[in-house]
Design a protein around this motif. Structure first.
Motif, PDB file in Angstrom:
ATOM      1  N   ILE A   1       0.799  -1.407  -0.016  1.00  0.00           N
ATOM      2  CA  ILE A   1       0.005   0.044   0.147  1.00  0.00           C
ATOM      3  C   ILE A   1       1.085   1.278  -0.130  1.00  0.00           C
ATOM      4  O   ILE A   1       0.700   2.337  -0.828  1.00  0.00           O
ATOM      5  CB  ILE A   1      -0.738  -0.111   1.312  1.00  0.00           C
ATOM      6  N   VAL A   2       1.923   1.237   0.890  1.00  0.00           N
ATOM      7  CA  VAL A   2       2.936   2.242   1.027  1.00  0.00           C
ATOM      8  C   VAL A   2       3.515   2.687  -0.482  1.00  0.00           C
ATOM      9  O   VAL A   2       3.575   3.705  -0.883  1.00  0.00           O
ATOM     10  CB  VAL A   2       3.856   2.120   2.054  1.00  0.00           C
ATOM     11  N   VAL A   3       4.056   1.541  -0.929  1.00  0.00           N
ATOM     12  CA  VAL A   3       4.834   1.730  -2.395  1.00  0.00           C
ATOM     13  C   VAL A   3       3.778   2.412  -3.510  1.00  0.00           C
ATOM     14  O   VAL A   3       4.098   3.184  -4.057  1.00  0.00           O
ATOM     15  CB  VAL A   3       5.321   0.177  -2.844  1.00  0.00           C
ATOM     16  N   ALA A   4       2.409   1.802  -3.456  1.00  0.00           N
ATOM     17  CA  ALA A   4       1.525   2.179  -4.575  1.00  0.00           C
ATOM     18  C   ALA A   4       1.157   3.577  -4.007  1.00  0.00           C
ATOM     19  O   ALA A   4       1.117   4.241  -4.911  1.00  0.00           O
ATOM     20  CB  ALA A   4       0.472   1.430  -4.402  1.00  0.00           C
ATOM     21  N   ILE A   5       1.034   4.058  -2.993  1.00  0.00           N
ATOM     22  CA  ILE A   5       0.631   5.481  -2.542  1.00  0.00           C
ATOM     23  C   ILE A   5       1.724   6.333  -3.020  1.00  0.00           C
ATOM     24  O   ILE A   5       1.430   7.359  -3.884  1.00  0.00           O
ATOM     25  CB  ILE A   5       0.295   5.676  -1.127  1.00  0.00           C
ATOM     26  N   ILE A   6       3.060   6.161  -2.725  1.00  0.00           N
ATOM     27  CA  ILE A   6       4.118   7.153  -3.266  1.00  0.00           C
ATOM     28  C   ILE A   6       4.434   6.869  -4.415  1.00  0.00           C
ATOM     29  O   ILE A   6       4.616   8.127  -5.134  1.00  0.00           O
ATOM     30  CB  ILE A   6       5.552   6.537  -2.290  1.00  0.00           C
ATOM     31  N   PHE A   7       4.417   5.792  -5.437  1.00  0.00           N
ATOM     32  CA  PHE A   7       4.486   5.741  -6.529  1.00  0.00           C
ATOM     33  C   PHE A   7       3.492   6.612  -7.537  1.00  0.00           C
ATOM     34  O   PHE A   7       3.747   7.276  -8.399  1.00  0.00           O
ATOM     35  CB  PHE A   7       4.437   4.240  -7.379  1.00  0.00           C
ATOM     36  N   TYR A   8       2.087   6.557  -7.035  1.00  0.00           N
ATOM     37  CA  TYR A   8       0.995   7.123  -7.717  1.00  0.00           C
ATOM     38  C   TYR A   8       0.649   8.426  -7.432  1.00  0.00           C
ATOM     39  O   TYR A   8      -0.219   9.018  -7.847  1.00  0.00           O
ATOM     40  CB  TYR A   8      -0.327   6.274  -8.044  1.00  0.00           C
ATOM     41  N   THR A   9       1.522   9.221  -6.333  1.00  0.00           N
ATOM     42  CA  THR A   9       0.939  10.439  -5.913  1.00  0.00           C
ATOM     43  C   THR A   9       2.062  11.321  -6.332  1.00  0.00           C
ATOM     44  O   THR A   9       2.992  11.298  -5.733  1.00  0.00           O
ATOM     45  CB  THR A   9       0.839  10.440  -4.368  1.00  0.00           C
ATOM     46  N   PRO A  10       2.031  11.973  -7.197  1.00  0.00           N
ATOM     47  CA  PRO A  10       3.003  13.105  -7.780  1.00  0.00           C
ATOM     48  C   PRO A  10       3.595  13.932  -6.539  1.00  0.00           C
ATOM     49  O   PRO A  10       4.811  14.216  -6.691  1.00  0.00           O
ATOM     50  CB  PRO A  10       2.404  13.862  -8.896  1.00  0.00           C
ATOM     51  N   THR A  11       2.834  14.545  -5.683  1.00  0.00           N
ATOM     52  CA  THR A  11       3.345  15.245  -4.838  1.00  0.00           C
ATOM     53  C   THR A  11       4.326  14.464  -3.768  1.00  0.00           C
ATOM     54  O   THR A  11       5.048  15.345  -3.045  1.00  0.00           O
ATOM     55  CB  THR A  11       2.203  15.875  -3.860  1.00  0.00           C
TER      56      THR A  11
ATOM     57  N   ALA B   1       1.032  12.783   7.747  1.00  0.00           N
ATOM     58  CA  ALA B   1      -0.160  13.709   7.207  1.00  0.00           C
ATOM     59  C   ALA B   1      -0.584  13.412   5.700  1.00  0.00           C
ATOM     60  O   ALA B   1      -1.567  13.103   5.280  1.00  0.00           O
ATOM     61  CB  ALA B   1      -0.517  14.773   7.707  1.00  0.00           C
ATOM     62  N   GLU B   2       0.661  13.575   4.966  1.00  0.00           N
ATOM     63  CA  GLU B   2       0.507  13.613   3.514  1.00  0.00           C
ATOM     64  C   GLU B   2       0.065  12.047   3.080  1.00  0.00           C
ATOM     65  O   GLU B   2      -0.756  12.078   1.981  1.00  0.00           O
ATOM     66  CB  GLU B   2       1.603  14.084   2.772  1.00  0.00           C
ATOM     67  N   ILE B   3       0.511  11.138   3.590  1.00  0.00           N
ATOM     68  CA  ILE B   3       0.257   9.861   3.206  1.00  0.00           C
ATOM     69  C   ILE B   3      -1.145   9.439   3.454  1.00  0.00           C
ATOM     70  O   ILE B   3      -1.811   8.807   2.828  1.00  0.00           O
ATOM     71  CB  ILE B   3       1.419   8.762   3.628  1.00  0.00           C
ATOM     72  N   GLN B   4      -1.580   9.722   4.745  1.00  0.00           N
ATOM     73  CA  GLN B   4      -2.847   9.617   5.183  1.00  0.00           C
ATOM     74  C   GLN B   4      -3.811  10.439   4.315  1.00  0.00           C
ATOM     75  O   GLN B   4      -4.695   9.694   3.824  1.00  0.00           O
ATOM     76  CB  GLN B   4      -3.018  10.435   6.635  1.00  0.00           C
TER      77      GLN B   4
END
Length: 335
Positions: A65-75, A307-310
């Motif tokens: 989940i963490v890898v997917a969130i970071i990979f697909y979130t440009p910010t 907070a940004e990942i949340q």
């Protein structure tokens, strides 16, 4: 740290039988891992291996989940999140390695494939621990060089740290595959077969060096945080409350990080140095299993508290946050 999951459970043929290709079931010199009574065990699968596989499943799901969130979130492309992504990737691979280790032990019995799995686990856990060190270094520089932290130079040294982290991890993972193992010399085996005693000593010593370095850096971070809190309190003329609260929060966070890391890995690292292959392998399992929990806790400490990942997770799952909602990118010292 760096561990394979085929421990010296040599005489427990009733537990593992032919499903564990590296275990010398006929050897009289080894003790069974789960011999709690004199009655023979008829359970076909080692319960410790089941727990390790379950641990690997949870680790893989959390970090995927963490890898997917970071990979697909440009910010989420700042140095801090790049390093968190490296940690999550390493832990994801470690979780997958634990699952594959279980499958290759009990489903696909192959000495060659199992040896590759061992190297894969060594590389994955080495990358995980090295990524923790890289995050610590990044947090230190974010405080020590706060004015120049958000610069191109910072991104360059982060890329260098990642290159070193994964390069060293891959090298250590390849050592047992390329021949530094005890398959041809059983007498040189360590508590974690097929790693040799010298190989495991190298890995354990490397862990202690990293742990001491992390302790030193976090001690310096604590001093900087206390100094900053003190300066801010003096400027705002309410020293007692603000200084105490800020300092307590910073010290508590550092204590949680180091306490979790040390409690997870220190027992196994110490046992790697003092344990002998003749010892009951239940000791190896009992110290190894908590070590895997570190990869389970890492995403909670370094990712899900952010907070940004949340915010990215909430937007992905329910879209309940407005995309235009203002927020600022925090530095590693605030995470």
């Amino acid at each position: 740290m760096n561990e394979s999951l085929v421990v010296n459970d040599s005489s427990a043929s009733s537990v593992a039988g032919d499903a564990l290709p590296w275990m010398e079931a006929d050897s009289p010199d080894h003790n069974g891992s789960l011999e709690f009574s004199t009655a023979p065990l008829n359970f076909p699968i080692n319960p410790w291996d089941i727990m390790l596989c379950m641990s690997g499943t949870v680790i893989a799901c959390e970090n995927a989940i963490v890898v997917a969130i970071i990979f697909y979130t440009p910010t989420l492309r700042t140095p801090m999140f790049v390093l968190i992504g490296s940690l999550a990737t390493a832990d994801l691979l470690a979780g997958m390695g634990l699952i594959l280790n279980f499958v290759f032990q009990y489903v696909i019995s192959s000495e060659t494939i199992s040896l590759i799995t061992v190297g894969f686990l060594v590389a994955s856990f080495t990358a995980s621990i090295s990524s923790l060190l890289a995050i610590t270094v990044d947090r230190y520089f974010s405080l020590y060089n706060a004015l120049t932290y958000f610069s191109e130079k910072t991104l360059q040294y982060v890329h260098l740290m990642l290159l070193g982290t994964w390069g060293v991890s891959l090298f250590l993972g390849l050592l047992p595959v390329l021949g530094w193992n005890c398959l041809d010399e059983p007498a040189s085996c360590s508590i974690v077969r097929p790693l040799t005693r010298s190989n495991l000593t190298l890995l354990a010593t490397s862990f202690f060096a990293i742990f001491v370095l992390m302790l030193t850096l976090y001690f310096k971070i604590c001093k900087i945080v206390c100094h900053h809190a003190h300066q801010i309190a003096l400027q705002q003329h309410f020293f007692a409350t603000s200084h105490y609260v800020a300092t307590k929060k910073g010290v508590s966070t550092l204590a949680i990080i180091l306490g979790t890391f040390g409690a997870s890995w220190l027992p196994f690292a110490i046992y790697c140095l003092v344990g002998e292959k003749e010892y009951p392998s239940v000791y190896t399992y009992a110290t190894l299993l908590p070590a895997t929990y570190n990869s389970m806790i890492n995403p909670i400490i370094y990712a899900y508290r952010n907070a940004e990942i949340q915010r990215s997770i909430y937007m992905l799952l329910c879209g309940c946050f407005q995309a235009s909602k203002a927020y600022r990118s925090r530095s590693p010292s605030e995470v």
